[in-house]
Enzyme design. Sequence first.
Site, mmCIF file in Angstrom:
data_model
loop_
_atom_site.group_PDB
_atom_site.id
_atom_site.type_symbol
_atom_site.label_atom_id
_atom_site.label_comp_id
_atom_site.label_asym_id
_atom_site.label_seq_id
_atom_site.Cartn_x
_atom_site.Cartn_y
_atom_site.Cartn_z
ATOM 1 C CB VAL A 136 13.629 31.137 41.190
ATOM 2 C CG1 VAL A 136 12.356 31.389 40.370
ATOM 3 C CG2 VAL A 136 13.824 29.645 41.411
ATOM 4 C CE LYS A 209 15.381 30.180 36.181
ATOM 5 N NZ LYS A 209 15.374 31.234 35.131
#
Length: 454
Positions: A136, A209
Amino acid sequence: MTDRGPGAPVRVALLGCGTVGGEIVRLLSEQAGDLAARVGAPVELVGVAVRRPHRHPELPEGLVTTDAATLVGRPDVDVVIEVIGGIEPARTLLLEALKAGKSVVTANKALLAEDGAALAEAADASGADLYYEASVAGAIPLLRPLRESLVGDRITRVAGIVNGTTNFILSSMASSGAGYADALEEATRLGYAEADPSADVDGYDAASKAAILASLAFHTRVTAADVHCEGIRNVSAADIAAADGLDCTIKLLAICERLEDGGDGESVSARVYPAMIPKTHPLASVDGAFNAVFVEADAAGQLMFYGQGAGGAPTASAVLGDLVAAARNIVVGGRGPRESTYARLPVRAIGAVCTRYHVSLEVADRAGVLAAVASAFAEHDVSIAAVRQYGGGRNGKAGRSGAVRLVVVTHAAPDAALASTVEALGDLDAVRGVEGVLRVEDLGRSVSALGVTG
């Protein structure tokens, strides 16, 4: 793993050698001395698994293999780094590594969002480490603060821009007045968008994410299937102009929230969609391919993380940070943080999530239309905050004969109520068409700019 003697190197297997993998190989070589000093032992790359060896003449011949399974199974490998992406064969390879007690460092957001629980359970069972900072926001240190630095606090919201491709496209549309197709073409030409941009522009990348962020922030397993996902394909130049007229901008947001359900109950919301945000909010000034995420916690307050969210070198930086942590644990006999899912909060469906809306309609230019439109909102318990009428058409110009454009901004309302309202509006004779619906997120900042009337 093999028994370790004093000064024994930490041996690393790399799966994949594309843009990110190539940077990892380079940094392992160029920073070998510093890495050894930080880890307390040399870090040695012992194999690189690739599909097409002839495409990697830069790699020493003795390191390259097409047999990833054999490389992962080698008894002298201590850490497996995975940057091949996708679900399979990555899942099988990483599960085998973890079950054998090898630490894993991965940048695979799709796998973590779909089946991170299986990886975490395998790591717990064998005592191996599982690190995934690079999954992420690239080089931005975001997951480690959630997992470690803020573990003593109560996080209430994580929200921000986590996909650089869509942020570049929306920024380009805002700065140039271009339409979506032209902005996407520019992003592709400059290398910000893939030949098939679906994962980015349809929101799937950001949704993966969001699942990872929500899981860490709220100590609850959240998968990609739990995340409501909308992309930016339907965002028009007229939408961008409408936002600008309200002193707002449009961003593709990943929003993860801890919500009160009344009494002592709580739930989690994880969602991705394009939304208007006030230009006064710091996220509004995040342009180009950059990422930025706000974290809100009871004691720490608001924290903002900003930087390059993708690219070979930034992502490799995050991978090497995880590698150092895993290698240190191997050298000193420690263990990294484990999965925390004790809260087990339910995930709230999007229909029950409240936010504000910007609804654009083309309506007949005659008496009583506004009353009919207002009645449709009222019948579904959606309160109107402001109304503005334009001359007609999505660009503020004359629309079809006898038509005008009506923009309605609502107070906060459940998504399901707004959906029912839009359906009812489409059935009104006076409504020629519902041209667009955009959510309006204040993200804790003032939305006074939206208090417009007409």
